[in-house]
Write a protein that holds these residues in place. Sequence first.
Motif, mmCIF file in Angstrom:
data_model
loop_
_atom_site.group_PDB
_atom_site.id
_atom_site.type_symbol
_atom_site.label_atom_id
_atom_site.label_comp_id
_atom_site.label_asym_id
_atom_site.label_seq_id
_atom_site.Cartn_x
_atom_site.Cartn_y
_atom_site.Cartn_z
ATOM 1 N N ALA A 1 0.823 -1.213 0.000
ATOM 2 C CA ALA A 1 0.000 0.000 0.000
ATOM 3 C C ALA A 1 0.858 1.265 0.000
ATOM 4 C CB ALA A 1 -0.924 0.005 1.221
ATOM 5 N N THR B 1 -2.424 -0.334 -4.499
ATOM 6 C CA THR B 1 -2.136 -1.526 -3.702
ATOM 7 C C THR B 1 -2.375 -2.795 -4.507
ATOM 8 O OG1 THR B 1 -2.757 -0.370 -1.665
ATOM 9 C CG2 THR B 1 -2.692 -2.774 -1.582
ATOM 10 N N ASN C 1 -2.946 -5.865 4.438
ATOM 11 C CA ASN C 1 -3.226 -4.939 3.342
ATOM 12 C C ASN C 1 -4.707 -4.601 3.242
ATOM 13 O OD1 ASN C 1 -0.883 -4.075 1.525
ATOM 14 N ND2 ASN C 1 -0.417 -6.231 1.895
#
Length: 410
Positions: free
Chosen positions: A23, A39, A247
């Motif tokens: 990210a 991302t 994430n």
Amino acid sequence: MLGLGLGNTLEWYDWQIFGLLAAVIGPHFFRTDTVLEATLATLSVFAVGFVARPIGGILLGGVADRIGRKAVMLWSVGLMAVTTLVIGVLPDVHTIGVAAPIILVVCRLLQGLSTGVEAPLSTAYGVEIMPHDKSGLAAGIISGFVNLGIMVGSLLNFLLSLTLGSAVMSDWGWRIPFWVGAAMGVVVVWLRRSLPETLETSEPEYVGVTRDIWRQVFGRWRSLLAVIFIVGAAQAFNYGWNVGLPNLARSTYGENLTAVFGLTAVLSLFMVLGSPIVGQWTDRWKLGRTFVIGRWLMIPTVFLMLLYTGPGLGGFAAVLLLGAPVLLLNMTLYVVTSTSLFPKGIRAAGGGLGYGVAVASMGGTASYLVVWLGSKGLGWMFPVYAAALALISIVLYRSAREKEGIFVGE
């Protein structure tokens, strides 16, 4: 054992920092409208790196079974160190344009090639230098080094984010972990120079001729297929937990970056401390029995992910840490279980090929699937997928063991 184990530490450290920093890295190498898109683009590169692993398993696994283990283990770590350094100093897309993501992809492909045989070969090597009845301990020690790489990667990101702040970390601080990884690679190459060779041409199991090695590997097709799903299920579980969930927390739910890194570091510490304990337990309870128990436990555990459906560090922490004991059991045993299905003369080739195919098709895509499915409101699909992989791996392992035998851990 230090030179052997630290190669695994470096491999998993590198893949961990790249995955955790997806990210943060994304906006530097991809022109996108949102952090989520950047991302996902970076996680795509993360997955692409796994595509080269089967090639590395084929090329390097055959070489390791033909000329020996040591040279291949030196080469794989050296290439990993060089490419990690390149990523750490690579100018971004705003400086050199489209060349930036292209070089990034090339580096990840070369890293996939170099590590395609690292885990199965180093585990095979560890089993070969340990007493026959200590294969579980060997697996536990190697797994401990693997988890050390994950922990160091997570902890370093946490400390850098804590001291530099999220703004500096996102600007240039993300490069520091890659510089550290390159330095680690130099140390590992130096340590591995003194490792003894375990493959002797005078041994009855030695095959030597490349075409005969691969003829025997494919002749044991049940074992090869079992290895693919044994590794694939474990890798899907691992990357879903260690990379996908962090994430998802950062890019989709906007959790605090430092807190996310801190929690992944706690998980990694648990894995480091627990791996040798699981290895010793396995030597008492037998490898096959312990592996199957762990794999059955994985099936309900992956559904814990469904509890994390919105912002809230408490939910993220609960899912991450409640799944930790079962993740530990599976990640400690999956490589040595795969190793057990091939005799010594074709162990690197068979294990390397099966490992490479598995991580390319099931491991490298796991973190992307977690984030993408979560962003679409389809988060339930990943646990179903991972549970199915676990069930298939149990069936194939039992079939291969019954029809083609087992060579380690019993």
